[in-house]
Each structure stands twice: as structure tokens, then as C-alpha cells.
Motif scaffolding. Structure first.
Motif, PDB file in Angstrom:
ATOM      1  N   GLY A  95       1.164  -1.444   0.191  1.00 14.50           N
ATOM      2  CA  GLY A  95      -0.452  -0.071   0.033  1.00 14.50           C
ATOM      3  C   GLY A  95       1.175   0.507  -0.169  1.00 14.50           C
ATOM      4  O   GLY A  95       2.005   1.554   0.274  1.00 14.50           O
ATOM      5  N   GLU A  96      -0.229   2.375  -0.304  1.00 15.64           N
ATOM      6  CA  GLU A  96       1.595   3.302  -0.275  1.00 15.64           C
ATOM      7  C   GLU A  96       1.368   3.943   1.164  1.00 15.64           C
ATOM      8  O   GLU A  96      -0.200   4.113   2.218  1.00 15.64           O
ATOM      9  CB  GLU A  96       0.197   4.876  -1.391  1.00 15.64           C
TER      10      GLU A  96
ATOM     11  N   ARG B 179      -2.296   6.531   1.408  1.00 17.44           N
ATOM     12  CA  ARG B 179      -3.390   6.455   0.975  1.00 17.44           C
ATOM     13  C   ARG B 179      -4.046   5.095   2.485  1.00 17.44           C
ATOM     14  O   ARG B 179      -3.015   4.560   2.791  1.00 17.44           O
ATOM     15  CB  ARG B 179      -3.556   5.722  -0.396  1.00 17.44           C
ATOM     16  N   THR B 180      -5.536   5.221   1.916  1.00 17.03           N
ATOM     17  CA  THR B 180      -6.010   4.256   3.503  1.00 17.03           C
ATOM     18  C   THR B 180      -5.599   2.996   2.976  1.00 17.03           C
ATOM     19  O   THR B 180      -5.727   2.230   3.889  1.00 17.03           O
ATOM     20  CB  THR B 180      -6.935   5.143   3.369  1.00 17.03           C
ATOM     21  N   TYR B 181      -5.907   2.310   1.795  1.00 11.69           N
ATOM     22  CA  TYR B 181      -6.091   0.821   1.393  1.00 11.69           C
ATOM     23  C   TYR B 181      -4.743   0.328   1.464  1.00 11.69           C
ATOM     24  O   TYR B 181      -3.650   0.722   1.277  1.00 11.69           O
ATOM     25  CB  TYR B 181      -6.848   0.378   0.257  1.00 11.69           C
ATOM     26  N   ARG B 182      -5.146  -1.267   2.208  1.00  9.78           N
ATOM     27  CA  ARG B 182      -3.891  -1.233   2.024  1.00  9.78           C
ATOM     28  C   ARG B 182      -4.518  -3.313   1.727  1.00  9.78           C
ATOM     29  O   ARG B 182      -5.206  -3.594   1.491  1.00  9.78           O
ATOM     30  CB  ARG B 182      -3.007  -2.186   3.771  1.00  9.78           C
TER      31      ARG B 182
ATOM     32  N   GLU C 113      -9.200  -1.425   4.822  1.00 12.77           N
ATOM     33  CA  GLU C 113      -8.530   0.027   4.918  1.00 12.77           C
ATOM     34  C   GLU C 113      -8.661   0.438   5.992  1.00 12.77           C
ATOM     35  O   GLU C 113      -8.133   0.194   7.258  1.00 12.77           O
ATOM     36  CB  GLU C 113     -10.130   0.565   4.424  1.00 12.77           C
TER      37      GLU C 113
ATOM     38  N   GLU D  73     -13.352   7.738  -7.132  1.00 10.52           N
ATOM     39  CA  GLU D  73     -12.990   9.588  -8.262  1.00 10.52           C
ATOM     40  C   GLU D  73     -13.272   9.574  -9.188  1.00 10.52           C
ATOM     41  O   GLU D  73     -13.100  10.131  -9.934  1.00 10.52           O
ATOM     42  CB  GLU D  73     -11.671   9.975  -6.940  1.00 10.52           C
TER      43      GLU D  73
ATOM     44  N   GLY E 291      -4.822   5.455  -8.075  1.00 10.22           N
ATOM     45  CA  GLY E 291      -4.864   4.303  -6.332  1.00 10.22           C
ATOM     46  C   GLY E 291      -3.511   3.476  -5.806  1.00 10.22           C
ATOM     47  O   GLY E 291      -3.602   3.209  -5.315  1.00 10.22           O
ATOM     48  N   GLY E 292      -2.704   4.054  -6.717  1.00  2.18           N
ATOM     49  CA  GLY E 292      -1.310   2.804  -6.334  1.00  2.18           C
ATOM     50  C   GLY E 292      -1.092   2.032  -6.749  1.00  2.18           C
ATOM     51  O   GLY E 292      -0.325   1.269  -6.133  1.00  2.18           O
TER      52      GLY E 292
END
Ligand code: TYD
Ligand code: MG
Length: 503
Positions: free
Chosen positions: A253-254, A257-260, A279, A298, A372-373
Motif C-alpha cells: 500500500g502507499e 493512502r488508506t487502503y492496504r 482500509e 473518484e 489508487g497506487g
């Protein structure tokens, strides 16, 4: 004289340690230092280590009694019974749950959430009445307690916490408690006094893993080892540990950013390449059941240079937005850059555009970004990236809510993708009404309700689905500079008079 025997290089009763040189990337050992590992060919990965080579290690694993050959029917069935980790997403990556007696390595960058995840798993497993030992060598018991409180972990009767760096003491506790689950946080923070090597060194982590594996098998304990990734993107001594343990998971994840993503890269009990999506929230990691919705949050259907692709992560389809920006080159050599997509595939796509479609990409810089990475590791994303590039080049969006998938070959042909139908079902579920897919994948075995599925054979067939109708006249103006503004009336996308690739 010195209180610490570990750091002097001597342990009582041990032979004089000698110096060896270990590659941190592959674990190979050498008698002298070299700039490059001759085994894995990595540069600057060889480190000096002090190890005792002759002192025999105590037989920690007394219980290797199952060395007698057995009939399959005699093997106790309980060894295969999985239990839930408390997270459906974690279970999915494991192939159905925690297997008793297995050793799991969880790798990831520092701060990504490994401790958080394993503490949550530990607490949830403990809440079902199974005994759990969480051994931390990185934080104090108070810190872990505070974190557990923030995670709402409660205080399950069967949860035991231990702030300890010494492997032998952790092993003593395991032998004493015989827990169902043990978490070691992290393998780099604990060390064995049997070994003169420094904590976190390849020799130490290999030794620790070697000591723990038989204990897991003996007590049918699941052991989770947390391992930090080095800045080069690999676990210290990754190959050494990866082939020793049963399951290897990476938390990705980044940071901002919130997701993993929890990704399985090795699994002796199930499929690899499965992913779990989480998340990072106030109260720790929360499972994301519908990752596509997260990645598309988004997305604006009207924007140019954007396409939605359906990619497959393991067995799981995910819809992701890909973006491209094409603009007149700023230097003599056009620039290509890709985030989340393979650079070489982008170069290849640009060459196909130039050669097969006569698009002046040789005079354009092209940037590609997977929103989203996420990283697209399969070629099925090609067609979507191609559409995004053309959409940007021409300044026209794709028509409506369309999802695109297909591999693009060097002749401009659209090649089939595997597992098309789950991808299409995911798209329909998220409200997409049209899908561009490789014609070679059609017909579908069963139609997908509410989804118009359009087969394309060649990349130029797909171009019709840009909002503006594409002219199909022969190339009149190959020198047209790429533009990013409003769609011009001139022929900006041309089709070759004779379709190459068919010959
Ligand atoms: P951590 O599990 O300590 O990472 P690792 O063990 O992989 O090094 O994760 C720490 C990060 O997670 C930290 O940046 C704060 C964040 N976090 C939250 O956002 N919410 C939480 O409830 C917790 C416990 C951590
Ligand atoms: Mg940690």
C-alpha cells in the motif's frame, strides 16, 4: 567482564566464532567479502557476520517423533483443519484460514500496518477461546496494550502478551503455553543467544525460523512471523525465509493512502496471488468487501485520458481506473513514464500506435498512471491503457460507462484474456453497461445481465468507442502534432490503408 555475551561475539560454551560473509538478498555465504554476490548477482548485499560454526544447537525440537513413515490414513486429520483468522479477507489470502502447525511470514514496509493487522488477528482468534501468544521485540507491553485498546481488541482471557527479544525465552513460553497462534513481531527484532550474529542478520533470522518451524509442527501452533522489508523492496534474506516457511504474505500500500493489500506470494495450502483488501482506519484495519468501489471512488466518466479496466488479482476481479496524458514532446527523445504499469509494455504500445495506426506518438510524451497506487501485473490492461492514451491524445472521452480489457499484441491485434466472465460480472455489479473485450473470448458461456459485451479483434476496432466517431480514411496527415485540447475536425486517428498483421 562484559555483561553482554551476544555482542562480544562469544557465547559461553561455544567455539570461537568465525567471520563469514552473507548475501542479504539470497542468503548465500562466502569466505570473503565481494562487491557482487556470485549467486544472485546482486550488488552490495554481502555483509560480514560472526557465527559460531561448531557449537551444536540444543535440540529445541525434541518432538520430531513423527519421523516414522505413516500411511496417509494414519496422518492425524486435525493437522489440516483450518480456523478463521477473524478476517474474511485474511482467510481468503490464506486459502481458507489458519492451518495449525503452519508458519506464516508477513512482510511489508515499516509502518504499513503489519503489527496492527497481526494484533487484530491475534485478538480475534483469542476472542474465540483459542490461546494466543503475541511476542513483541519492538514495542513495550504498555505500547501494545494501548494499541490493543485503540483497536477495540478487548481483553480476551486467552490472549498473552510478551515483550521479549530473546528467542529462547519465547520458545520456553510457547512450550509452556502451547498456544494455537503465536505472533513474533518482528523476526528482525529478536535474536538467539545461541548465535553470535547480530539481530536482524541473515544468520539470525534463518536460525530463528529454523528453530520455530519444528515447534509449530510439534504443538500444531500457527506461527506468524512479521518481517520488515528493506528499502530495496525485499525482506532481509528473503529467499532463505521464503523457502522455509509455509506461507508468505506481503502487506502493500502507499503510506499516504488508506487502503492496504495483503498479497499471498507463496502458499503451501492454497492458491498464491490471492489478495485481501483492507482500509487503515481510526480503529485499525477494516476489511474492504468491494475494492472496485474503493478504486473507482473518484472516477469521472466524462474525463479524457481515462479508462476503466477489469484486472484480476488472484481469482478476484477488480475494476481500476487508468489514466494517460499525451502531449507534445518536450525533448528530441519522447518521454514515456508509467506508474503501476510496466514501462516496457507502454513503450511497446506506443510503438504499435505509431507503426500500426500512424499516430504521431514519436513526437509525444506519454505518461500513464494506475489510479489508487495499484500495480497492474497482467497484460489484460493493455487495451484500456491504449484507449486512455488515445482519449488523451484526441481530447475525447470514452463513451459512457465502458469497461475495457484485452492484451494488445505487436500487430495491433487484441488477444484474449483469461477469466473474462468474472471480470464482466464485477463490471455489471458496479453499474457498467458496456464492455470492450477481445473478440477471441466470445461468445460468452452465459450472457451477463444488463451488460452489452462488444468483441474487438484489432486495436482500431476499439477506437470506434471513443465518444467522437473516428474517421476510417487512409492516413492523410501523419505529421499532425498530438494535441490535448478539444477534438479537431482533422483526421487525428487514422487507420492504415492495408491492415498490417493480417498478412
Ligand atoms: P504498524 O502496524 O505499527 O506498522 P508496522 O508494524 O508494519 O511497522 O502501523 C502503524 C501505522 O498505522 C501508523 O502510521 C499509524 C497507523 N494506524 C492507524 O492509522 N490506525 C490504527 O488504529 C493503528 C493501530 C495504526
Ligand atoms: Mg510493527
Amino acid at each position: 567482564m562484559c555483561a553482554s555475551t551476544r555482542h562480544t561475539g562469544y557465547a559461553i560454551g561455544m567455539a570461537k566464532p568465525k567471520t563469514i560473509y552473507t548475501c542479504e538478498a539470497c542468503g548465500s555465504q562466502f569466505p570473503r567479502w565481494m562487491g557482487r554476490c556470485t549467486e544472485c548477482e546482486a550488488w552490495n548485499t554481502i555483509v560480514e557476520e560472526m557465527v559460531s560454526t561448531v557449537a551444536p544447537l540444543p535440540p529445541v525440537a525434541q518432538g520430531r517423533a513423527a519421523a516414522q513413515p505413516m500411511r496417509l490414513s494414519e496422518v492425524p486429520a486435525s493437522a489440516g483443519n483450518r480456523s478463521s483468522s477473524g478476517f474474511a479477507e485474511f482467510d481468503r489470502v490464506l486459502g481458507g484460514g489458519l492451518v495449525p502447525g503452519s508458519v506464516i511470514l508477513l512482510g511489508g514496509d515499516p509502518g504499513i500496518g503489519k503489527s496492527t493487522l497481526m494484533l487484530q488477528v491475534a485478538a480475534r482468534v483469542a476472542a474465540t477461546g483459542q490461546s494466543v501468544l503475541y511476542a513483541t521485540g519492538e514495542e513495550s507491553a504498555q505500547q501494545v496494550k494501548l494499541r490493543a485498546e485503540r483497536l477495540g481488541a478487548g481483553d480476551p482471557e486467552t490472549f498473552r502478551l510478551m515483550a521479549e527479544n530473546d528467542l529462547e525465552r519465547i520458545i520456553a513460553a510457547i512450550n509452556d503455553l502451547r498456544p494455537n497462534l503465536v505472533v513474533i513481531d518482528s523476526i528482525q527484532a529478536i535474536s538467539s543467544s545461541q548465535l553470535a550474529a547480530a539481530p536482524g542478520s541473515v544468520s539470525q533470522i534463518r536460525h530463528i525460523t529454523n528453530q520455530l518451524i519444528p515447534i509449530a509442527k510439534q504443538h500444531l501452533t500457527t506461527i506468524g512471523l512479521i518481517g520488515h522489508v528493506t528499502k530495496e523492496g525485499s525482506l532481509a534474506g528473503p529467499r532463505v525465509l521464503e523457502h522455509m516457511v509455509d506461507v508468505v504474505l506481503y502487506c502493500e500500500g502507499e503510506r499516504f493512502r488508506t487502503y492496504r493489500l495483503l498479497r499471498g506470494v507463496k502458499n503451501r495450502f492454497g492458491a498464491t496471488d490471492e489478495v485481501g483488501v483492507f482500509e487503515m482506519a481510526e480503529g485499525g484495519l477494516v476489511e474492504v468487501e468491494n475494492p472496485s468501489a474503493l478504486f473507482l471512488a473518484e472516477y469521472e466518466a466524462e474525463s479524457t485520458g481515462s479508462a476503466i479496466i477489469a484486472t484480476l488479482e488472484g481469482t478476484r476481479p477488480m475494476l481500476v481506473e487508468v489514466q494517460a496524458l499525451a502531449y507534445p514532446a518536450t525533448a528530441a527523445v519522447p518521454r514515456r513514464a508509467a506508474t503501476g504499469y510496466e514501462y516496457n509494455r507502454l513503450v511497446q504500445l506506443a510503438a504499435v500506435f505509431e507503426k500500426r495506426l500512424g499516430l504521431p506518438l514519436g513526437k509525444a510524451d506519454v505518461l500513464v498512471n494506475v489510479v489508487g497506487g495499484l500495480r497492474i501485473g497482467e497484460p489484460a490492461g493493455d487495451l484500456g491503457i491504449a484507449m486512455a492514451i488515445i482519449s488523451s491524445l484526441r481530447g475525447v472521452p470514452l463513451t459512457g460507462r465502458t469497461v475495457v480489457m484485452g492484451e494488445v499484441g505487436l500487430a495491433g491485434e487484441v488477444r484474449r484474456v483469461h477469466q473474462l466472465e468474472p471480470r464482466l460480472r464485477e463490471a455489471a455489479k458496479l453499474g457498467f453497461r458496456r464492455a470492450l473485450v477481445p473478440a477471441k473470448n466470445l461468445p460468452l458461456r452465459s450472457p451477463i445481465p444488463d451488460l452489452e459485451v462488444i468483441g474487438v479483434d484489432r486495436i482500431w476496432d476499439a477506437l470506434r468507442h471513443l465518444r467522437e466517431q473516428v474517421t476510417t480514411e487512409p492516413a492523410a496527415d501523419r505529421a499532425t502534432a498530438p494535441h490535448t485540447g478539444e477534438p479537431g475536425p482533422a483526421v487525428t486517428v487514422v487507420q492504415p490503408a492495408r491492415r498490417p498483421g493480417r498478412s
